[in-house]
Design a protein around this motif. Structure first.
Motif, short mmCIF file in Angstrom:
data_model
loop_
_atom_site.label_atom_id
_atom_site.label_comp_id
_atom_site.label_asym_id
_atom_site.label_seq_id
_atom_site.Cartn_x
_atom_site.Cartn_y
_atom_site.Cartn_z
N ARG A 11 -4.69 21.45 0.87
CA ARG A 11 -4.04 20.94 2.02
C ARG A 11 -4.28 19.54 2.43
NH1 ARG A 11 -4.41 26.54 5.94
NH2 ARG A 11 -2.74 27.77 4.70
N TRP A 12 -5.65 19.19 2.36
CA TRP A 12 -6.07 17.75 2.82
C TRP A 12 -5.19 16.94 1.53
CZ3 TRP A 12 -10.07 16.03 -1.15
CH2 TRP A 12 -10.24 14.67 -0.81
N LEU A 13 -5.26 17.41 0.29
CA LEU A 13 -4.44 16.58 -0.61
C LEU A 13 -3.09 16.21 -0.36
CD1 LEU A 13 -6.30 17.76 -4.02
CD2 LEU A 13 -6.49 15.48 -2.63
N TYR A 14 -2.47 17.31 0.07
CA TYR A 14 -1.10 17.16 0.41
C TYR A 14 -1.00 16.23 1.58
CZ TYR A 14 0.43 21.47 -2.42
OH TYR A 14 0.57 22.13 -3.62
N ALA A 15 -1.63 16.13 2.47
CA ALA A 15 -1.71 15.26 3.55
C ALA A 15 -1.66 14.18 3.09
CB ALA A 15 -2.61 15.55 4.49
N VAL A 16 -2.66 13.69 2.25
CA VAL A 16 -2.84 12.41 1.55
C VAL A 16 -1.45 11.96 0.80
CG1 VAL A 16 -3.95 10.92 -0.17
CG2 VAL A 16 -5.47 12.50 1.45
N ALA A 17 -0.86 13.05 0.15
CA ALA A 17 0.26 12.63 -0.55
C ALA A 17 1.38 11.98 0.21
CB ALA A 17 0.78 13.75 -1.56
N ALA A 18 1.66 12.71 1.53
CA ALA A 18 2.48 12.35 2.58
C ALA A 18 2.21 10.96 2.85
CB ALA A 18 2.56 13.31 3.75
N LEU A 19 0.93 10.58 3.07
CA LEU A 19 0.82 9.22 3.56
C LEU A 19 1.04 8.26 2.35
CD1 LEU A 19 -2.73 9.44 5.20
CD2 LEU A 19 -0.69 9.13 6.27
N ILE A 20 0.96 8.69 1.27
CA ILE A 20 1.48 7.60 -0.02
C ILE A 20 2.65 7.54 -0.12
CG2 ILE A 20 1.34 7.42 -2.48
CD1 ILE A 20 -1.33 8.93 -2.52
N VAL A 21 3.67 8.59 0.23
CA VAL A 21 4.91 8.63 0.34
C VAL A 21 5.41 7.50 1.45
CG1 VAL A 21 7.07 9.70 0.67
CG2 VAL A 21 5.53 10.80 -0.72
N ALA A 22 4.80 7.42 2.60
CA ALA A 22 5.22 6.69 3.63
C ALA A 22 4.75 5.27 3.18
CB ALA A 22 4.27 7.15 4.86
N MET A 23 3.64 4.96 2.38
CA MET A 23 3.15 3.83 1.87
C MET A 23 4.23 3.37 0.89
SD MET A 23 0.58 1.56 2.08
CE MET A 23 -0.52 0.51 1.02
N VAL A 24 4.86 3.90 -0.07
CA VAL A 24 5.70 3.68 -0.98
C VAL A 24 7.31 3.10 0.05
CG1 VAL A 24 7.53 4.13 -2.60
CG2 VAL A 24 5.05 4.93 -2.65
N ILE A 25 7.40 3.83 1.09
CA ILE A 25 8.52 3.37 1.87
C ILE A 25 8.44 2.02 2.58
CG2 ILE A 25 10.08 4.04 3.91
CD1 ILE A 25 9.46 6.80 3.05
N VAL A 26 7.18 2.02 3.17
CA VAL A 26 6.96 0.56 3.55
C VAL A 26 6.74 -0.61 2.77
CG1 VAL A 26 5.15 -0.62 5.03
CG2 VAL A 26 5.67 1.68 5.65
N GLY A 27 6.23 -0.25 1.52
CA GLY A 27 6.41 -0.94 0.73
C GLY A 27 7.85 -1.60 -0.05
N GLY A 28 8.50 -0.77 0.02
CA GLY A 28 9.83 -0.96 -0.35
C GLY A 28 10.51 -2.15 0.65
N ILE A 29 10.25 -1.78 2.01
CA ILE A 29 10.85 -2.52 3.10
C ILE A 29 10.27 -3.94 2.95
CG2 ILE A 29 10.86 -2.77 5.37
CD1 ILE A 29 10.90 0.47 5.68
N THR A 30 8.91 -3.88 2.81
CA THR A 30 8.18 -5.28 2.61
C THR A 30 8.47 -5.91 1.55
OG1 THR A 30 6.07 -4.13 3.46
CG2 THR A 30 5.79 -6.23 2.16
N ARG A 31 9.13 -5.53 0.35
CA ARG A 31 9.65 -6.19 -0.77
C ARG A 31 11.02 -6.69 -0.39
NH1 ARG A 31 9.67 -10.05 -4.16
NH2 ARG A 31 11.58 -10.12 -5.52
N LEU A 32 11.88 -5.83 0.08
CA LEU A 32 13.27 -6.16 0.69
C LEU A 32 13.59 -7.31 1.61
CD1 LEU A 32 14.66 -2.59 0.14
CD2 LEU A 32 15.55 -4.43 -1.20
N THR A 33 12.62 -7.12 2.63
CA THR A 33 12.53 -7.95 3.73
C THR A 33 11.81 -9.66 3.18
OG1 THR A 33 10.61 -7.05 4.85
CG2 THR A 33 12.77 -6.33 5.51
N GLU A 34 11.37 -9.55 2.01
CA GLU A 34 10.64 -10.78 1.50
C GLU A 34 9.33 -10.91 2.50
OE1 GLU A 34 11.38 -12.16 -1.16
OE2 GLU A 34 13.41 -11.51 -1.50
N SER A 35 8.62 -9.89 2.73
CA SER A 35 7.66 -10.16 3.75
C SER A 35 6.39 -10.02 2.94
CB SER A 35 7.43 -8.89 4.72
OG SER A 35 8.82 -8.64 5.34
N GLY A 36 6.14 -9.96 1.79
CA GLY A 36 4.94 -9.65 0.83
C GLY A 36 4.08 -10.85 0.91
N LEU A 37 4.57 -12.05 1.09
CA LEU A 37 3.75 -13.22 0.93
C LEU A 37 3.08 -13.72 2.37
CD1 LEU A 37 5.32 -15.02 -1.99
CD2 LEU A 37 3.29 -13.61 -2.21
N SER A 38 3.50 -13.19 3.41
CA SER A 38 3.36 -13.55 4.73
C SER A 38 1.79 -13.63 5.10
CB SER A 38 4.05 -12.54 5.71
OG SER A 38 3.89 -11.12 5.87
#
Length: 338
Positions: A11-38
């Motif tokens: 159950r703990w691992l599933y919770a961490v997996a959910a956080l990683i999915v959130a991280m992937v989403i935020v990473g996509g937004i970061t890339r698409l908004t050209e924010s990664g070098l800020s």
């Protein structure tokens, strides 16, 4: 009596997996908004505190104004505009730290309390080490865009995304093994069978080309489907030398490969789903088929929309969910062989 608690660890691992999915989403937004070098410095500990006053904001903005991206594209940017792109990169890095703590601290607690089943400690430690490496890979990626380039290396971007999804797959697979162990103390870890190996390899290859497409801004090259302009492959595309480098560095070729390899990956995943349904894992099989169809639809929509941010982020998020479903289907097949 054993003190191991495989279900609690799962159950703990599933919770961490959910956080990683959130991280992937935020990473996509970061890339698409050209924010990664800020954020131009890597401060693993002190970097958790954002700028808190005007002087600190001005100092961060001054650092950004020194890099090629600012000189090439953003010389008219205001401090308010800088704060907007800083937010996404800061959130991305903050989530990385949160995931690290959410993995490391419970792992220590479970180990001290002897809650980790025999044979799983090394696997969890390896996942933790891979997570630490991922932080270094993230900075390695950002560093590629701070001196000569005006963006990050698309190859390093692909390594960064792929590593995140390898960690996600490893966490989900381990959680499934632990749930088997919860059901029966005699359960053995599942094995990766050939059909699953092929399907997962095809999915990861497609994800790598998705990262290449994003890193090269190749998605903007042709906003049409199924043709690229008025041809299956446009005429007169400048080619690089050596020829093989076009498959990695040429935006037109990369978009072409990403468009059409998707169907090979889809076929492999549908075959995986069919095998999973044969062993009774109809839920995982159904999720794979639905998410494959949705992923293709989102990919086409991303192109036709001119890479509209909401659609493109949904495309990346669905890729992570598809990976989870594929891992679950692969695990269901493998557990019958264990």
């Amino acid at each position: 009596m054993s003190t191991a608690r495989p279900r609690a660890v799962a159950r703990w691992l599933y919770a961490v997996a959910a956080l990683i999915v959130a991280m992937v989403i935020v990473g996509g937004i970061t890339r698409l908004t050209e924010s990664g070098l800020s954020i131009t410095q890597w401060k693993p500990i002190s970097g958790i505190v954002p700028p808190l006053n005007e002087a600190q904001w001005q100092a961060e903005f001054a650092n950004y104004r020194r890099i090629p991206e600012y000189a090439a594209f953003n010389q008219d940017m205001t401090l308010a505009g800088f704060k907007a792109i800083f937010f996404w990169e800061y959130l991305h890095r903050l989530l990385g730290r949160v995931i690290g703590m959410a993995f490391a601290l419970p792992l220590i607690w479970f180990a001290v309390r002897r809650r980790i089943p025999a044979g799983y400690g090394w696997r969890l430690t390896a996942l933790l080490a891979l997570g630490g490496l991922q932080g270094a890979i993230g900075w390695w990626m950002v560093a590629s865009g701070l001196s000569v380039r005006t963006d990050v290396s698309h190859i390093r971007l692909a390594v960064h995304l792929t590593t995140a999804l390898v960690i996600l797959a490893g966490i989900v697979w381990t959680a499934r093994d632990l749930m088997l162990l919860h059901g029966s103390r005699m359960a053995a870890p599942a094995r990766l069978v050939p059909v699953a190996t092929v399907a997962l390899a095809a999915l990861f290859a497609q994800i790598v080309y998705g990262a290449f497409t994003a890193g090269l801004d190749a998605g903007y090259a042709f906003a049409s489907w199924p043709l690229m302009g008025d041809a299956l492959f446009p005429a007169g595309v400048p080619m690089q030398s050596p020829g093989w480098s076009n498959a990695i560095d040429n935006p037109i070729v990369v978009q072409f490969i990403h468009r059409w390899f998707a169907f090979a990956a889809a076929a492999a995943l549908v075959a995986l789903a069919w095998r999973a349904s044969r062993v009774g894992a109809r839920g995982a099989a159904g999720m794979v088929v639905v998410l494959v169809g949705l992923q293709i639809a989102l990919g086409i929509s991303t192109l036709l929309s001119g890479v509209q941010i909401g659609i493109a982020v949904a495309h990346q998020a669905n890729a992570a969910l598809l990976l989870i479903a594929a891992v679950m289907a692969a695990h269901a097949i493998g557990q019958r062989r264990a």
